[in-house]
Motif scaffolding. Structure first.
Motif, PDB file in Angstrom:
ATOM      1  N   GLU A  82      10.280  15.519 -15.770  1.00  0.00           N
ATOM      2  CA  GLU A  82      10.301  13.874 -16.228  1.00  0.00           C
ATOM      3  C   GLU A  82      10.666  13.088 -15.090  1.00  0.00           C
ATOM      4  O   GLU A  82      11.664  13.202 -14.912  1.00  0.00           O
ATOM      5  CB  GLU A  82      10.658  13.406 -17.365  1.00  0.00           C
ATOM      6  N   LEU A  83       9.869  12.774 -14.799  1.00  0.00           N
ATOM      7  CA  LEU A  83       9.934  11.657 -13.307  1.00  0.00           C
ATOM      8  C   LEU A  83       9.415   9.963 -13.861  1.00  0.00           C
ATOM      9  O   LEU A  83       8.687  10.075 -14.555  1.00  0.00           O
ATOM     10  CB  LEU A  83       9.012  11.996 -12.255  1.00  0.00           C
TER      11      LEU A  83
ATOM     12  N   LEU B 256       4.022   5.698  -5.287  1.00  0.00           N
ATOM     13  CA  LEU B 256       3.211   5.921  -6.657  1.00  0.00           C
ATOM     14  C   LEU B 256       3.047   7.475  -7.325  1.00  0.00           C
ATOM     15  O   LEU B 256       2.736   7.550  -8.575  1.00  0.00           O
ATOM     16  CB  LEU B 256       3.076   4.907  -8.139  1.00  0.00           C
ATOM     17  N   ALA B 257       1.606   7.315  -6.811  1.00  0.00           N
ATOM     18  CA  ALA B 257       0.941   8.316  -6.867  1.00  0.00           C
ATOM     19  C   ALA B 257       1.244   9.408  -6.658  1.00  0.00           C
ATOM     20  O   ALA B 257       0.931  10.474  -7.562  1.00  0.00           O
ATOM     21  CB  ALA B 257       0.075   7.685  -6.101  1.00  0.00           C
ATOM     22  N   VAL B 258       1.973   9.512  -5.907  1.00  0.00           N
ATOM     23  CA  VAL B 258       2.624  11.585  -5.750  1.00  0.00           C
ATOM     24  C   VAL B 258       3.548  11.268  -6.631  1.00  0.00           C
ATOM     25  O   VAL B 258       3.573  12.497  -6.496  1.00  0.00           O
ATOM     26  CB  VAL B 258       3.677  10.620  -3.427  1.00  0.00           C
ATOM     27  N   ALA B 259       4.454  10.345  -6.992  1.00  0.00           N
ATOM     28  CA  ALA B 259       4.986  10.509  -8.283  1.00  0.00           C
ATOM     29  C   ALA B 259       4.407  10.993  -9.508  1.00  0.00           C
ATOM     30  O   ALA B 259       4.852  12.118  -9.935  1.00  0.00           O
ATOM     31  CB  ALA B 259       6.301   9.263  -8.261  1.00  0.00           C
TER      32      ALA B 259
ATOM     33  N   ALA C  53       1.032  -1.376   0.170  1.00  0.00           N
ATOM     34  CA  ALA C  53      -0.001   0.005   0.196  1.00  0.00           C
ATOM     35  C   ALA C  53       0.892   1.373   0.348  1.00  0.00           C
ATOM     36  O   ALA C  53       0.637   1.968  -1.049  1.00  0.00           O
ATOM     37  CB  ALA C  53      -0.789   0.464   1.649  1.00  0.00           C
ATOM     38  N   GLU C  54       2.027   0.989   0.581  1.00  0.00           N
ATOM     39  CA  GLU C  54       3.097   2.181   1.098  1.00  0.00           C
ATOM     40  C   GLU C  54       3.549   2.700  -0.912  1.00  0.00           C
ATOM     41  O   GLU C  54       3.707   3.624  -1.068  1.00  0.00           O
ATOM     42  CB  GLU C  54       3.825   2.143   1.912  1.00  0.00           C
ATOM     43  N   ARG C  55       3.705   1.231  -1.125  1.00  0.00           N
ATOM     44  CA  ARG C  55       4.394   1.804  -2.587  1.00  0.00           C
ATOM     45  C   ARG C  55       3.291   1.878  -3.216  1.00  0.00           C
ATOM     46  O   ARG C  55       4.179   3.122  -4.357  1.00  0.00           O
ATOM     47  CB  ARG C  55       5.098   0.462  -3.006  1.00  0.00           C
TER      48      ARG C  55
ATOM     49  N   ARG D 128       1.216  12.514  -9.285  1.00  0.00           N
ATOM     50  CA  ARG D 128       0.854  13.787  -8.816  1.00  0.00           C
ATOM     51  C   ARG D 128       2.075  14.549  -9.776  1.00  0.00           C
ATOM     52  O   ARG D 128       1.428  16.304  -9.890  1.00  0.00           O
ATOM     53  CB  ARG D 128       0.348  13.341  -7.521  1.00  0.00           C
ATOM     54  N   LEU D 129       3.125  14.646  -8.089  1.00  0.00           N
ATOM     55  CA  LEU D 129       4.525  15.466  -8.994  1.00  0.00           C
ATOM     56  C   LEU D 129       4.344  15.518 -10.185  1.00  0.00           C
ATOM     57  O   LEU D 129       4.945  17.244 -11.209  1.00  0.00           O
ATOM     58  CB  LEU D 129       5.413  14.900  -8.349  1.00  0.00           C
ATOM     59  N   GLN D 130       4.346  14.436 -10.992  1.00  0.00           N
ATOM     60  CA  GLN D 130       4.550  14.777 -12.964  1.00  0.00           C
ATOM     61  C   GLN D 130       3.983  15.527 -13.146  1.00  0.00           C
ATOM     62  O   GLN D 130       4.348  16.596 -14.008  1.00  0.00           O
ATOM     63  CB  GLN D 130       4.446  13.072 -12.934  1.00  0.00           C
ATOM     64  N   LEU D 131       2.756  15.784 -13.080  1.00  0.00           N
ATOM     65  CA  LEU D 131       1.508  15.995 -13.176  1.00  0.00           C
ATOM     66  C   LEU D 131       1.644  17.434 -12.892  1.00  0.00           C
ATOM     67  O   LEU D 131       1.697  18.422 -13.957  1.00  0.00           O
ATOM     68  CB  LEU D 131       0.195  15.744 -13.008  1.00  0.00           C
TER      69      LEU D 131
END
Length: 168
Positions: free
Chosen positions: A42-43, A27-30, A21-23, A32-35
């Motif tokens: 570019e992440l 990924l979701a944070v990355a 779940a933490e992984r 969101r940051l990419q967006l």
């Protein structure tokens, strides 16, 4: 921006299988940051479970080297992970790594010491761990894993007095 250079960053996420779940959150944070920073950054987020892996080789031998990343993110909780093959992955002193996560962490530290890359972030989940009271063998294995995580944290992140270090 016209004429601007796109910054490319590789993020390597390392952890045993008990923090799925933490992984997913990482990924979701990355993403969101990419967006949020599209067009400027570019992440490239590397998670082993998103890779195509052959059955004809070991898992660890097929994933990218953490030293190729710009940021190495480590997440631990109740497991240190699965020991690596001593035939393929051995420390310079001949000892065995307790897990792929331990190997990747030590590789990241070595890379940072030599080339200031990757930057290293480590997170320790502190939620209570559930364990079976009926299955003694499973319980003993869980306790051994918890002890291995505690030893890892103590070795790399605690001072002799038990306080956390500001850096390793």
């Amino acid at each position: 921006c016209e004429g601007s250079v796109l910054l490319k960053l590789r993020v390597f996420v390392s952890s045993p299988g008990d923090v799925g779940a933490e992984r997913a959150v990482a990924l979701a944070v990355a993403e969101r940051l990419q967006l949020e920073f599209r067009g400027r950054v570019e992440l490239e987020t590397y998670l082993w479970e998103r890779s195509v892996l052959r059955a004809t080789d070991t898992f660890q031998a097929q994933i990218i080297d953490v030293q190729e990343a710009d940021l190495a993110l480590f997440i631990l909780w109740a497991r240190i992970g699965t020991p690596l093959s001593i035939e393929q992955f051995v420390r310079p002193d001949g000892s065995q790594y307790r897990s792929g996560t331990e190997y990747e962490f030590e590789r990241a530290r070595d890379g940072y010491a030599k080339a200031r890359k990757p930057e290293i972030l480590c997170y320790l989940k502190t939620a209570e761990v559930r364990m079976s009271l009926k299955d003694r063998e499973a319980r003993d294995a869980q306790i051994a894993e918890l002890d291995a995580v505690a030893e890892f944290v103590d070795k790399w992140f605690r001072n002799p007095d038990g306080t956390f270090r500001s850096a390793f």
